[in-house]
Design an enzyme around this catalytic site. Structure first.
Site, PDB file in Angstrom:
ATOM      1  N   SER A  76       0.315  -1.178   0.455  1.00 42.82           N
ATOM      2  CA  SER A  76      -0.134   0.121  -0.031  1.00 42.82           C
ATOM      3  C   SER A  76       1.161   1.107  -0.824  1.00 42.82           C
ATOM      4  O   SER A  76       1.883   0.982  -1.074  1.00 42.82           O
ATOM      5  CB  SER A  76      -1.231   0.029   1.223  1.00 42.82           C
ATOM      6  OG  SER A  76      -1.722   0.486   0.664  1.00 42.82           O
ATOM      7  N   ASP A 207      -5.864  -2.855  -2.399  1.00 42.98           N
ATOM      8  CA  ASP A 207      -4.567  -2.919  -1.709  1.00 42.98           C
ATOM      9  C   ASP A 207      -4.667  -3.671  -1.187  1.00 42.98           C
ATOM     10  O   ASP A 207      -5.186  -5.023  -0.797  1.00 42.98           O
ATOM     11  CB  ASP A 207      -5.088  -1.427  -0.360  1.00 42.98           C
ATOM     12  CG  ASP A 207      -4.261  -1.209   0.017  1.00 42.98           C
ATOM     13  OD1 ASP A 207      -3.637  -2.009  -0.040  1.00 42.98           O
ATOM     14  OD2 ASP A 207      -3.945  -0.141   0.530  1.00 42.98           O
TER      15      ASP A 207
END
Length: 363
Positions: A76, A207
């Site tokens: 991320s 993500d």
């Protein structure tokens, strides 16, 4: 604990299983005595803390962080920092760019109450704004342009499967090197609710924090299975994105969307980071695993809201503790220069040896 082998065609674009023998012979020779991994957690705006910590280490010790590590993993926002390091940026430069990104991508206006009805069916933040901010920093670099070995986790929502972007540090990895770093950054940071899913190479990706917010285990598995590094040679520095001490009231025990709507995301990310730490320590031993983070009271920071000056001050304060630890455990190692194993990243073909030619040699 054994290492689970990848599927014949895994998320990083590996060659068919028939090439395993040949690819093993073509693996790079690494210093068998020591292999250091830098693992960077996800955390949205709070990843600015991570960048500040790394910048402080360089400033205090007069070192280059990138030169100390053989493999860098980031999930991320931690993946964005990792890509920045791979692109040749210093942590100090990443700090400057990330401060501007947070200000641009997470405007307060997007969190106004009157916007909430619309956000029931649309992401809170604008993915195009994030892409523009990332492009200003990473430009048109591809993953093949990275100066460091990288592994960047994401999640394929269409197939319901792990997806890991990898530099071409093994002869089997013939696809990801062509993908723009910006696309990879968009995929690993496409947090549900906050941003739309990213479409990369025909796949719908979100993500990587949904399964590997702490990418330490991903990196350890990569070192062992793809680079033939013994577990006993691996040391990991894992930098978190602020551990916020929160009290979970008893009403959460009753369940319900209203009770869990706010605490669920931070809890899952924190659990993922702690779980990753526990497994990594089990694999390589606690003495070979160093996790650095700051513990603060809950609700001071959020994934999309963190005062840059506060984060800088916090990193300056707590990094004093890390400097002597880093000096003792990591500073004396200089990682050998990384050289891509897949052709010229600026050519149209992935490798000077075609898949067909390698397959013939395997027979």
């Amino acid at each position: 604990m054994g290492v689970v082998r990848a599927n014949p065609s895994d998320a990083a674009g590996d060659m068919p299983r028939a090439l395993h023998e040949v690819s093993t012979q073509l693996q790079p020779e690494l210093d068998s005595g020591r292999f250091q991994i830098l693992a960077l957690d996800g955390g949205g705006a709070k990843a600015l803390f991570t960048a500040h910590v790394l910048a402080r280490l360089e400033q205090d010790l007069g070192i280059s962080i990138s030169n100390s590590f053989d493999l860098i993993a980031g999930t991320s926002a931690g993946g964005i920092v990792a890509l920045g390091l791979g692109a040749g940026l210093t942590p100090g430069e990443i700090v400057s760019h990330y401060e501007a990104l947070v200000k641009t991508v997470f405007p307060v206006s997007r969190r106004r109450p009157w916007r909430r009805p619309r956000q029931l069916t649309a992401p809170i933040y604008d993915g195009d704004v994030l892409r523009s901010a990332l492009t200003e920093v990473l430009g048109d670099r591809t993953l093949g342009d990275s100066t460091k070995r990288l592994v960047i986790p994401s999640w394929d929502v269409q197939r319901g499967a792990v997806h890991i972007f990898k530099t071409p540090h093994h002869i089997r990895l013939t696809r990801d090197w062509r993908i723009p770093m910006v696309d990879i950054a968009m995929a690993t940071s496409a947090a549900p609710i906050y941003f739309p899913a990213a479409r990369v190479d025909g796949q719908r990706l979100i993500d990587g924090g949904v399964w590997a917010n702490n990418p330490s285990v991903v990196a350890i598995a990569e070192a062992v299975s793809m680079l033939n590094v013994p577990l006993g040679s691996i040391s990991v520095l894992n930098v978190g994105t602020i551990d916020q001490l929160t009290n979970h009231p008893k009403r959460l025990d009753r369940g319900g969307l209203f009770n869990w709507a706010k605490p669920i995301a931070p809890l899952i990310l924190n659990a993922g980071s702690r779980g990753g730490q526990g497994i990594a320590e089990h694999l390589i031993g606690k003495s070979a695993y160093t996790r650095f983070d700051a513990r603060v009271p809950g609700d001071l920071y959020a994934l999309d809201s963190a005062d840059p000056h506060d984060l800088a001050d916090l990193a300056a304060s707590v990094s004093r503790e890390l400097s002597p630890i880093y000096t003792e455990r990591f500073a004396t190692h200089r990682a050998p220069e990384y050289t891509s194993l897949i052709g010229d990243p600026h050519r149209g073909d992935p490798t000077s040896t075609s898949i067909t030619e390698v397959s013939d040699e395997a027979h």
